[in-house]
Design a protein around this motif. Structure first.
Motif: not given
Length: 482
Positions: A271-272, A307-309, A315-317, A345-350
């Motif tokens: 990931x990033x 967010x990238x984390x 993806x893993x889940x 970057x949408x942290x709450x969304x992620x």
């Protein structure tokens, strides 16, 4: 079986391993557009068949630039579609080796529709719970890269390879400028989380087989100049301030350290944001998907996942869900990144979508809280069927420093608030949040994970939290007199 029958007579087909059975070599294009000067090739760009790995057979799709520029026309597309169908019927995983210039222009729309056909065949294979792995070589571009090649569960690439939707000449023609040397490369794709590792071509076949589980895989590699931190910290009775100091100690093992100790092999999902690492691993012979927080990836112990984390975690889940593999998470973070950049970057969304992915997971999930569980950023990976907490770990609704700022606007209240949150392993086992308090040794952590996986109880996550909630409710007589 003759040498020709297993596909070794074509010198351009430089297989590191031989086909056990090669398919559909009798298919030949009819030149559907009668394109001027085009002669349908005898040696097609794509060859497919079964290959034997050390621990089982799998299907190989080889798309090679040395044959017709690796382009995908009707024959290549049909071979790929049939290969996926056969793999699905036989319950086999699929490996790809890809170097391609994209769609075969001389076959026009007959070529372009192969993007959709191959993607649909891949989806059928995925629905059967089967795995794919791709090695992207030089070059990998166009309609091949933008369809089935990018759909692989795990992707590796040749260092220095040209990789991109448009090749450099196409980019220059369409945009008016040639892309910089740092763009459209395997290294750029790796930096941006589009491929999971850079692997020299001579090592790619064994890596593909390791990804698919038909060959041994390496152990988890820690970042360079990083050694495993201490397993356990001091024991005994600790006051609230001492507990905070212990759980945040730079000498204490974080999630990635525990993942390295607890797994026997590791295939990285890249990931990033390295504050969360993920991989396909084995634990005592059981194949699992692991998501591990690493609060020390910057060296300072902050480790605030952005967010990238959480995109990597999702993806893993999703991979664990589709492959029906157990999911193991190691939680250790003071909380998610609340910065303006993370917000944009949408942290709450992620975080929200990570929670729903955990809630929807069909396979069993196990969480080990190894350090600090800070707020929603930690809860996103702790919504699991089984939750164990290391003896000195803590979990709270918000870090006490931030909580003191919210409730009292007084940082001197931090220690008092830390006690009030009742965040210790013993307290959270009593509340019903956690199953048990785990001694801080590799043997105890591994034992807890293995026993939890063997118990199963997929879906127990909701019953456990419902029971915890009911225990905190009371019924008040709401009768209103008139």
């Amino acid at each position: 079986m003759t040498e020709s029958a297993i596909g070794t007579s074509d010198e351009s087909f430089h297989l590191e391993t031989r086909f056990l059975e090669e398919w559909d070599r009798d298919l030949v294009s009819m030149d559907p557009l009668s394109f001027p000067g085009y002669e349908p090739p005898v040696a097609e760009s794509v060859r497919c068949g079964t290959v034997s790995g050390a621990a089982g057979d799998y299907v190989l799709i080889d798309c090679d630039f040395s044959r017709q520029g690796g382009t995908m026309g009707v024959v290549a597309g049909e071979r790929i579609v049939r290969a996926f169908h056969r793999a699905t019927d036989r319950g086999l995983s699929v490996a790809y080796r890809v170097s391609s210039g994209g769609a075969r222009l001389q076959e026009g729309m007959f070529s372009l529709v192969q993007m959709a056909r191959t993607s649909s065949a891949l989806v059928e294979h995925r629905r059967a719970g089967l795995m794919t792995a791709a090695a992207l070589r030089n070059p990998t571009t166009g309609g091949v890269y933008a369809s089935w090649a990018s759909g692989a569960d795990v992707r590796i690439a040749t260092p220095g390879a040209v990789i991109g939707f448009g090749g450099p000449r196409v980019v220059e023609q369409v945009t008016g400028f040639r892309p910089p040397a740092t763009s459209h490369t395997a290294e750029s794709a790796y930096t941006n989380g589009l491929v999971d590792d850079l692997v020299p071509e001579e090592d790619q076949q064994l890596r593909l087989e390791a990804i698919l589980g038909v060959a041994p895989a390496p152990r988890l590699r820690l970042p360079s100049r990083r050694t495993l931190r201490a397993e356990s910290m001091k024991s005994g009775s600790l006051d609230a301030r001492a507990r905070i100091d212990v759980v945040r100690s730079r000498a204490r093992a974080s999630g990635l350290d525990w993942a390295a100790r607890s797994t026997d092999s590791w295939i990285d999902l890249h990931g990033t944001d390295p504050s969360i690492r993920a991989g396909i691993a084995t634990i005592d012979g059981e194949r699992v998907v692991v998501v591990a927080m690493d609060r020390f990836h910057r060296g300072d112990g902050t480790g605030l996942p952005g967010p990238g984390a959480f995109r990597l975690a999702r993806r893993a889940i999703a991979l664990a869900d589709r492959l029906r593999l157990p999911l193991v998470t190691f939680v250790d973070t003071p909380g998610a990144d609340p910065s303006p950049t993370a917000e944009a970057g949408g942290i709450a969304h992620e975080i929200g979508h990570t929670l729903t992915a955990m809630a929807a997971l069909s396979s069993v999930s196990v969480c080990v809280v190894v350090g600090e569980g800070g707020s929603g950023g930690a809860m996103a990976l702790a919504h699991s069927d089984h939750v164990g907490m290391l003896a000195h770990s803590l979990f709270w609704v918000i870090g006490p420093e931030a909580g003191a700022a919210v409730l009292y606007r007084d940082p001197t209240k931090t220690t008092e608030l830390a006690r009030s949150f009742e965040p210790t392993a013993a307290e959270l086992v009593a509340s019903g949040f956690a199953d048990c308090r785990i001694q801080e040794t590799s043997a105890d952590v591994r034992r807890y994970i293995v026993e939890s996986i063997r118990r199963g109880d997929a879906g127990n996550r909701n019953a456990r939290l419902d029971s915890m909630t009911v225990g905190a409710l009371t019924i008040v007589d709401a009768t209103v007199s008139t």
